[in-house]
Design an enzyme around this catalytic site. Sequence first.
Site, PDB file in Angstrom:
ATOM      1  N   SER A   1       0.724  -1.097  -0.535  1.00 14.62           N
ATOM      2  CA  SER A   1       0.029  -0.086   0.168  1.00 14.62           C
ATOM      3  C   SER A   1       0.698   1.556   0.059  1.00 14.62           C
ATOM      4  CB  SER A   1      -1.014  -0.207   1.522  1.00 14.62           C
ATOM      5  OG  SER A   1      -0.910  -0.231   2.175  1.00 14.62           O
ATOM      6  N   SER A   2       1.851   1.380   0.441  1.00 12.71           N
ATOM      7  CA  SER A   2       2.753   2.020   0.539  1.00 12.71           C
ATOM      8  C   SER A   2       4.369   2.065   0.393  1.00 12.71           C
ATOM      9  CB  SER A   2       2.863   3.102   1.507  1.00 12.71           C
ATOM     10  OG  SER A   2       3.025   2.260   2.980  1.00 12.71           O
ATOM     11  N   GLY A   3       5.070   3.078   0.088  1.00 10.14           N
ATOM     12  CA  GLY A   3       6.579   2.275   0.205  1.00 10.14           C
ATOM     13  C   GLY A   3       7.545   3.624   0.548  1.00 10.14           C
TER      14      GLY A   3
ATOM     15  N   HIS B   1      12.890 -10.344   0.195  1.00 16.28           N
ATOM     16  CA  HIS B   1      11.566 -10.815   0.667  1.00 16.28           C
ATOM     17  C   HIS B   1      11.215 -10.169   1.932  1.00 16.28           C
ATOM     18  CE1 HIS B   1       7.800 -13.474   2.547  1.00 16.28           C
ATOM     19  NE2 HIS B   1       7.428 -12.438   1.530  1.00 16.28           N
ATOM     20  N   ASP B   2      10.154  -8.967   1.870  1.00 13.55           N
ATOM     21  CA  ASP B   2      10.068  -8.269   3.066  1.00 13.55           C
ATOM     22  C   ASP B   2      10.276  -9.172   4.767  1.00 13.55           C
ATOM     23  OD1 ASP B   2       7.733  -9.039   2.645  1.00 13.55           O
ATOM     24  OD2 ASP B   2       6.497  -6.533   2.315  1.00 13.55           O
ATOM     25  N   THR B   3       9.528  -9.753   4.446  1.00 12.57           N
ATOM     26  CA  THR B   3       9.466 -11.261   5.898  1.00 12.57           C
ATOM     27  C   THR B   3      10.392 -11.613   6.586  1.00 12.57           C
ATOM     28  OG1 THR B   3       6.983 -11.541   5.138  1.00 12.57           O
ATOM     29  CG2 THR B   3       7.709 -12.664   6.596  1.00 12.57           C
TER      30      THR B   3
ATOM     31  N   THR C   1       0.301  -5.622   6.022  1.00 10.90           N
ATOM     32  CA  THR C   1      -1.478  -6.097   5.591  1.00 10.90           C
ATOM     33  C   THR C   1      -1.077  -7.467   6.141  1.00 10.90           C
ATOM     34  OG1 THR C   1      -1.056  -4.127   3.933  1.00 10.90           O
ATOM     35  CG2 THR C   1      -1.625  -5.717   3.264  1.00 10.90           C
TER      36      THR C   1
ATOM     37  N   GLY D   1       4.584  -2.775  11.877  1.00  9.84           N
ATOM     38  CA  GLY D   1       3.487  -1.392  12.674  1.00  9.84           C
ATOM     39  C   GLY D   1       2.287  -2.221  13.456  1.00  9.84           C
TER      40      GLY D   1
END
Length: 463
Positions: A16-18, A227-229, A250, A397
């Site tokens: 949803s955002s960077g 991979h962000d995870t 998310t 978050g």
Amino acid sequence: EGKRVKKILAFDLGSSSGRAIEGKYADGKLQYKEIHRFKNVPIWHNGHLCWDFEKIMKEIYLGIEKAGEIDSIGIDAWGADFGVLDQNGDLLSLPVHYRDLRTEGMIKEAQERITGKRLFQLSGNQTYATNTLYQILALRKTEPEIWNQTRKLLHIPDLVSYLLCRNAVCERTIASTTQMLDPDSGMWSQEILDEFQIPRQIFGTMTDTGTIIGEYKGVKVITVAGHDTQSAGAAMTEDVGTTAFLNIGTWSLLGIENEKAILSDEGYELGISNEQGPYGGIHCIMNITGMWLLQECRRTWEEEGNCYSYDKLEKLAEQAGASRSFLDPNAADFALPGNMPEKIRTFCRRTGQRIPETVGEIVRCIYESLASTYSKELKKLEQGSGRRIEKLQILGGGARSEMLCQMTADYCGRPVTAGPVEATALGNLIIQLKALGEIADASDARRILQNGESFRYYVPQRK
């Protein structure tokens, strides 16, 4: 005399955002700040829901410009999605969004060739329509003219890196979201590629996390955990032997670090997925929908003219009292965008539960449903791994939400360490520092983060 300050830039691309986060490192201390943020809104293009990749790249260049003089850049993003390049190295079309419907029916077609269980044994991944494998099959079937011109297929973080330094690589953690990587060797599964007639050469060179792959205007481009995870996992500070991480954005990813992948029939039935970890090792993960439900509710309320901050929503949820309705966050009912409060009411109606009416009741219902789901999935992770998990570390978050952290401690019956909130960007920065020779290993990274970050601690307050 202190060493020269290393100045590094992490791009953390979310669905949803960077953001661009600038890090400064000297004398064992890492300071960081967000210097650029942008919305990442998908667009419709040629009948598909796509990522607006031209806009994403404009924002990347703008972030680099804002940073000024830097030593290195690293990109992390969501998994599975990719862009395809022609023989001149140009993008053939916009990368398609994992929520696009082009993969409908692809799992069924694929499983006529290899069963879901066999795919799990070979790749360690559970079957999701969003996986790269089904996206490739969909691309080949629905747009053969694009597939036939495809010379390289690069995942989002690798695609950005390629456009910066023109080196086409495939970083290992992002490769492990495809359902085509052999988790033991960390290389492509020849059986899967052969069965689906996917040529190995369309992928970039398989590359370890934390590799310098080229330069952009004299700045080193580094493959972080794409991979962000996994980038978030690199920011864990608790003992990985006894602690599970829960990265809440998310999506919610609940996982443990293991030496080997869990590939048993039981692991398959329990829904455990295996990905390459940021420091070697395997992250055994449960995929759970996360703040998506709340993000979509907020969006609907905003469209109706009510803008609520997350703090305000928590206050309303507190006033609403305990929820008597529970959602399955992973239910198909909630997969697509659109009036989420109404979808939640419809789900409760359909399952014969009390219908949450007010904003506070809906938020409370979402939070308790998430915490309850985390508890169930944690038990499955313990069962499949044969390990007792003593505590949880909430990253991302979700660590900001005192209510969700406390509920998670309560439902899971485990103490919770909350933080770092910026886990993904921090992991990205830490891996760059390791690649630059500034940090020795994972325990060195852990020490730096423990000293520099603030954490909140929660203990279970009810049985």
